[in-house]
Write an enzyme that holds these catalytic residues in place. Structure first.
Site, PDB file in Angstrom:
ATOM      1  N   SER A 259      67.800  84.655  51.876  1.00  0.00           N
ATOM      2  CA  SER A 259      66.483  84.016  51.739  1.00  0.00           C
ATOM      3  C   SER A 259      65.763  84.614  53.001  1.00  0.00           C
ATOM      4  O   SER A 259      66.055  84.741  54.033  1.00  0.00           O
ATOM      5  CB  SER A 259      66.849  82.496  51.834  1.00  0.00           C
ATOM      6  OG  SER A 259      65.565  81.784  52.228  1.00  0.00           O
TER       7      SER A 259
ATOM      8  N   TYR B 178      70.778  74.788  56.137  1.00  0.00           N
ATOM      9  CA  TYR B 178      70.882  75.630  54.714  1.00  0.00           C
ATOM     10  C   TYR B 178      70.562  77.263  55.191  1.00  0.00           C
ATOM     11  O   TYR B 178      71.214  78.087  54.856  1.00  0.00           O
ATOM     12  CB  TYR B 178      69.949  75.195  53.841  1.00  0.00           C
ATOM     13  CG  TYR B 178      69.250  76.194  52.754  1.00  0.00           C
ATOM     14  CD1 TYR B 178      70.199  76.602  51.756  1.00  0.00           C
ATOM     15  CD2 TYR B 178      68.149  77.070  52.978  1.00  0.00           C
ATOM     16  CE1 TYR B 178      69.687  77.638  50.870  1.00  0.00           C
ATOM     17  CE2 TYR B 178      67.831  77.982  52.173  1.00  0.00           C
ATOM     18  CZ  TYR B 178      68.679  78.409  51.128  1.00  0.00           C
ATOM     19  OH  TYR B 178      68.398  79.311  49.955  1.00  0.00           O
TER      20      TYR B 178
ATOM     21  N   LYS C 184      72.911  81.234  55.086  1.00  0.00           N
ATOM     22  CA  LYS C 184      72.609  82.329  54.872  1.00  0.00           C
ATOM     23  C   LYS C 184      72.874  83.442  55.907  1.00  0.00           C
ATOM     24  O   LYS C 184      73.222  84.578  55.512  1.00  0.00           O
ATOM     25  CB  LYS C 184      71.132  82.417  54.175  1.00  0.00           C
ATOM     26  CG  LYS C 184      70.820  81.595  53.037  1.00  0.00           C
ATOM     27  CD  LYS C 184      71.537  81.742  51.801  1.00  0.00           C
ATOM     28  CE  LYS C 184      71.293  81.002  50.546  1.00  0.00           C
ATOM     29  NZ  LYS C 184      72.030  81.404  49.399  1.00  0.00           N
TER      30      LYS C 184
HETATM   31  P1  NAD Z   1      69.463  76.819  41.497  1.00  0.00           P
HETATM   32  O1  NAD Z   1      69.954  75.337  41.864  1.00  0.00           O
HETATM   33  O2  NAD Z   1      68.437  76.459  40.208  1.00  0.00           O
HETATM   34  O3  NAD Z   1      70.681  77.780  40.864  1.00  0.00           O
HETATM   35  C1  NAD Z   1      71.951  77.637  41.363  1.00  0.00           C
HETATM   36  C2  NAD Z   1      73.086  77.335  40.627  1.00  0.00           C
HETATM   37  O4  NAD Z   1      74.275  77.375  41.161  1.00  0.00           O
HETATM   38  C3  NAD Z   1      72.936  76.008  39.829  1.00  0.00           C
HETATM   39  O5  NAD Z   1      72.983  76.203  38.455  1.00  0.00           O
HETATM   40  C4  NAD Z   1      74.168  75.146  40.343  1.00  0.00           C
HETATM   41  O6  NAD Z   1      74.720  74.471  39.235  1.00  0.00           O
HETATM   42  C5  NAD Z   1      75.169  76.323  40.780  1.00  0.00           C
HETATM   43  N1  NAD Z   1      75.843  75.894  41.966  1.00  0.00           N
HETATM   44  C6  NAD Z   1      75.772  75.676  43.200  1.00  0.00           C
HETATM   45  N2  NAD Z   1      77.149  75.580  43.476  1.00  0.00           N
HETATM   46  C7  NAD Z   1      77.805  75.942  42.527  1.00  0.00           C
HETATM   47  C8  NAD Z   1      79.629  76.041  42.691  1.00  0.00           C
HETATM   48  N3  NAD Z   1      80.076  75.554  43.834  1.00  0.00           N
HETATM   49  N4  NAD Z   1      80.028  76.302  41.651  1.00  0.00           N
HETATM   50  C9  NAD Z   1      79.345  76.653  40.740  1.00  0.00           C
HETATM   51  N5  NAD Z   1      77.883  76.614  40.580  1.00  0.00           N
HETATM   52  C10 NAD Z   1      77.182  76.286  41.271  1.00  0.00           C
HETATM   53  O7  NAD Z   1      69.036  77.698  42.406  1.00  0.00           O
HETATM   54  P2  NAD Z   1      67.895  78.943  42.563  1.00  0.00           P
HETATM   55  O8  NAD Z   1      66.682  78.705  42.843  1.00  0.00           O
HETATM   56  O9  NAD Z   1      68.233  79.608  41.277  1.00  0.00           O
HETATM   57  O10 NAD Z   1      68.617  79.619  43.721  1.00  0.00           O
HETATM   58  C11 NAD Z   1      69.621  80.693  43.415  1.00  0.00           C
HETATM   59  C12 NAD Z   1      70.175  81.269  44.895  1.00  0.00           C
HETATM   60  O11 NAD Z   1      69.138  81.908  45.514  1.00  0.00           O
HETATM   61  C13 NAD Z   1      70.759  80.436  45.882  1.00  0.00           C
HETATM   62  O12 NAD Z   1      71.748  80.764  46.462  1.00  0.00           O
HETATM   63  C14 NAD Z   1      69.694  80.169  46.769  1.00  0.00           C
HETATM   64  O13 NAD Z   1      69.966  79.799  47.868  1.00  0.00           O
HETATM   65  C15 NAD Z   1      68.940  81.265  46.906  1.00  0.00           C
HETATM   66  N6  NAD Z   1      67.408  81.382  47.114  1.00  0.00           N
HETATM   67  C16 NAD Z   1      66.622  80.345  46.312  1.00  0.00           C
HETATM   68  C17 NAD Z   1      65.270  80.289  46.790  1.00  0.00           C
HETATM   69  C18 NAD Z   1      64.369  79.511  46.015  1.00  0.00           C
HETATM   70  O14 NAD Z   1      63.258  79.063  46.525  1.00  0.00           O
HETATM   71  N7  NAD Z   1      64.533  79.064  44.642  1.00  0.00           N
HETATM   72  C19 NAD Z   1      64.919  81.119  47.740  1.00  0.00           C
HETATM   73  C20 NAD Z   1      65.644  82.053  48.381  1.00  0.00           C
HETATM   74  C21 NAD Z   1      67.076  82.076  48.111  1.00  0.00           C
HETATM   75  C1  WQD Z   2      55.852  76.023  50.146  1.00  0.00           C
HETATM   76  C2  WQD Z   2      54.619  75.367  51.127  1.00  0.00           C
HETATM   77  C3  WQD Z   2      54.783  73.434  52.232  1.00  0.00           C
HETATM   78  C4  WQD Z   2      55.339  70.668  48.790  1.00  0.00           C
HETATM   79  C5  WQD Z   2      61.637  76.976  50.611  1.00  0.00           C
HETATM   80  C6  WQD Z   2      62.861  76.985  51.772  1.00  0.00           C
HETATM   81  C7  WQD Z   2      63.191  78.447  51.825  1.00  0.00           C
HETATM   82  C8  WQD Z   2      63.557  79.113  50.460  1.00  0.00           C
HETATM   83  C9  WQD Z   2      62.190  78.800  49.812  1.00  0.00           C
HETATM   84  C10 WQD Z   2      65.520  78.958  49.735  1.00  0.00           C
HETATM   85  C11 WQD Z   2      54.773  74.910  52.447  1.00  0.00           C
HETATM   86  C12 WQD Z   2      53.740  73.122  51.147  1.00  0.00           C
HETATM   87  C13 WQD Z   2      55.277  71.799  49.521  1.00  0.00           C
HETATM   88  C14 WQD Z   2      54.192  69.729  48.565  1.00  0.00           C
HETATM   89  C15 WQD Z   2      52.972  71.173  50.150  1.00  0.00           C
HETATM   90  N1  WQD Z   2      64.320  78.580  49.684  1.00  0.00           N
HETATM   91  N2  WQD Z   2      54.025  72.039  50.350  1.00  0.00           N
HETATM   92  N3  WQD Z   2      53.302  70.038  49.340  1.00  0.00           N
HETATM   93  O1  WQD Z   2      59.278  75.666  52.385  1.00  0.00           O
HETATM   94  O2  WQD Z   2      58.065  77.654  51.929  1.00  0.00           O
HETATM   95  O3  WQD Z   2      60.393  77.768  51.285  1.00  0.00           O
HETATM   96  O4  WQD Z   2      61.818  77.598  49.333  1.00  0.00           O
HETATM   97  O5  WQD Z   2      66.112  79.889  50.557  1.00  0.00           O
HETATM   98  O6  WQD Z   2      64.300  78.384  52.505  1.00  0.00           O
HETATM   99  O7  WQD Z   2      62.481  76.494  52.893  1.00  0.00           O
HETATM  100  O8  WQD Z   2      58.798  76.302  49.925  1.00  0.00           O
HETATM  101  O9  WQD Z   2      57.835  75.453  47.924  1.00  0.00           O
HETATM  102  O10 WQD Z   2      58.889  73.805  49.876  1.00  0.00           O
HETATM  103  O11 WQD Z   2      56.589  74.982  50.459  1.00  0.00           O
HETATM  104  O12 WQD Z   2      52.174  71.186  50.868  1.00  0.00           O
HETATM  105  O13 WQD Z   2      54.659  68.817  47.940  1.00  0.00           O
HETATM  106  O14 WQD Z   2      53.866  74.429  50.321  1.00  0.00           O
HETATM  107  O15 WQD Z   2      54.670  72.532  53.309  1.00  0.00           O
HETATM  108  O16 WQD Z   2      53.594  75.229  53.111  1.00  0.00           O
HETATM  109  P1  WQD Z   2      59.123  76.630  51.591  1.00  0.00           P
HETATM  110  P2  WQD Z   2      58.003  75.118  49.652  1.00  0.00           P
END
Ligand code: NAD
Ligand code: WQD
Length: 341
Positions: free
Chosen positions: A126, A151, A155
């Site tokens: 991330s 969190y 990573k």
């Molecule tokens: P998500 O929660 O929709 O998907 C994660 C999936 O993993 C879920 O289906 C959950 O049930 C499963 N899971 C979690 N722990 C588990 C375990 N121990 N065993 C089996 N299944 C398990 O999340 P996402 O948004 O699809 O994110 C996927 C990956 O990408 C994560 O590693 C997250 O940290 C990373 N990521 C997400 C974002 C984001 O904003 N969505 C941004 C950067 C990185």
């Molecule tokens: C985006 C912008 C909020 C909700 C997160 C994780 C990051 C990564 C991606 C996993 C920010 C603003 C939000 C609301 C708002 N995930 N906001 N009102 O914080 O950039 O990133 O998701 O790895 O680690 O921190 O994403 O969608 O929460 O926020 O104003 O009700 O929207 O303050 O500026 P963020 P977000």
């Protein structure tokens, strides 16, 4: 067909990636205990691809269960590891849950992979590992370890585990993908994001407000040093993000081992919170009542990706833009409403 184990494959990014894997001729084998997703993601994948994906409801921390999956599907071509907990605020309140699941499950997965001779892994990292970078856009070489939540630290640690392992195992190939802000849904509206409870991420909050489920969107601060005072992020369509995983698997094939390479996945463009709201209203023709509130603790001011490395090495770039993502997010939201009756 090359089998790819997709942990967390029922989740938001995992389900979209399974669709792209099938389209590219791979066979995804999903391992997900559905702690943050639902069975219907698999049904959605089947509707899009015409194939019911193989799925195991197993916790990745269950080493015996993981062993059985790897044994049953040998030879496993590679693994894409999405499974993790991802709520930043929850990780501050309950850090152990995050250290246990996110780091523990990767350690177990790597052990099982080693026992089965599986040498390719794509890991979900991330942009949170960068914290607030000094220079924008942020490149992969920007100093990291500034993550501002447990969190985020999970990573950082997982990335380091993979780096260390690639030093110890001359055959291992690892690709670490640093996602910026994934949003949107599949244009078919068969799969998308399923936030539990009150969403903390911006776009699900916007779609639920537009749908009337939430009264008003609170924009977290409008006094930041940005053009309109609201935070700037790099919002990437989840389908573009999903495609990058397939390209990373293909790219790995051509590289010599050992390999541990990091790539940013974003659009390369920053948009403010207000721009997201305005674009949503413009594209979908529905109002989003909003007001300005205080800053949210832990928010970085601005961040967007330098995507030259992904473009030049993986040959990947985004085909979709913010409008596409917000249109697809709304289409998905409307589908959820219909399904709920
Ligand atoms: P998500 O929660 O929709 O998907 C994660 C999936 O993993 C879920 O289906 C959950 O049930 C499963 N899971 C979690 N722990 C588990 C375990 N121990 N065993 C089996 N299944 C398990 O999340 P996402 O948004 O699809 O994110 C996927 C990956 O990408 C994560 O590693 C997250 O940290 C990373 N990521 C997400 C974002 C984001 O904003 N969505 C941004 C950067 C990185
Ligand atoms: C985006 C912008 C909020 C909700 C997160 C994780 C990051 C990564 C991606 C996993 C920010 C603003 C939000 C609301 C708002 N995930 N906001 N009102 O914080 O950039 O990133 O998701 O790895 O680690 O921190 O994403 O969608 O929460 O926020 O104003 O009700 O929207 O303050 O500026 P963020 P977000």
């Amino acid at each position: 067909m090359k089998k790819v184990i997709v942990t967390g494959g029922a989740g938001f990014i995992g389900s979209h990636t399974c669709v792209e894997l099938v389209a590219a001729g791979y066979e995804p084998v999903i391992v997900d205990d559905l702690r943050n997703s639902e069975e219907r993601a698999l049904e959605g994948i089947a509707k899009i691809t015409g194939r019911v994906p193989l799925g195991y409801r197993i916790d990745c921390n269950d080493e015996g269960g993981m062993e059985r999956v790897f044994a049953e599907h040998a030879p496993v071509h590679g693994v894409i590891h999405f499974a993790a907990d991802k709520a930043v605020g929850e990780s501050v309140a309950d850090p152990l849950k995050y250290y246990h699941n996110n780091i523990g499950s990767l350690a177990i997965l790597l052990r099982v992979m080693a026992r089965h001779g599986v040498k390719r892994i794509v890991f979900s990292s991330s942009c949170t590992v960068y914290g607030q970078p000094e220079k924008m856009p942020v490149t992969e070489t920007s100093p990291d370890r500034n993550a501002s939540s447990p969190y985020g630290y999970t990573k950082v640690v997982c990335e380091q585990m993979l780096r260390d392992l690639s030093h110890a195992d001359p055959l291992l190939k690892a690709v670490l993908l640093r996602y910026f802000n994934p949003i949107g849904a599949h244009p078919s509206a068969h799969i998308g994001e399923l936030p539990r409870g009150v969403p903390t991420n911006l776009v699900p909050y916007v779609t639920q407000t537009a749908a009337g489920q939430r009264e008003v969107l609170t924009i977290n601060g409008n006094d930041y040093p940005t053009p309109d005072g609201t935070n700037v992020r790099d919002y990437i369509h989840v389908v573009d993000l999903a495609r990058a995983h397939v390209m990373a698997l293909d790219w790995m094939e051509k590289q010599a081992a050992p390999l541990c390479e990091v790539f940013n996945l974003g659009t390369g463009k920053g948009n403010s919170v207000l721009e997201v709201v305005k674009t949503f209203v413009e594209v979908n023709g529905v109002p989003v009542p909003h007001r300005f509130g205080p800053r949210r603790a832990g928010d970085v001011v601005s961040i967007w990706a330098d995507v030259r490395k992904s473009r030049d090495e993986l040959g990947w770039s985004c085909k979709l833009d913010l409008k596409d993502a917000l249109r697809d997010a709304w289409r998905w939201q409307k589908g959820l409403e219909r399904a709920a009756g």
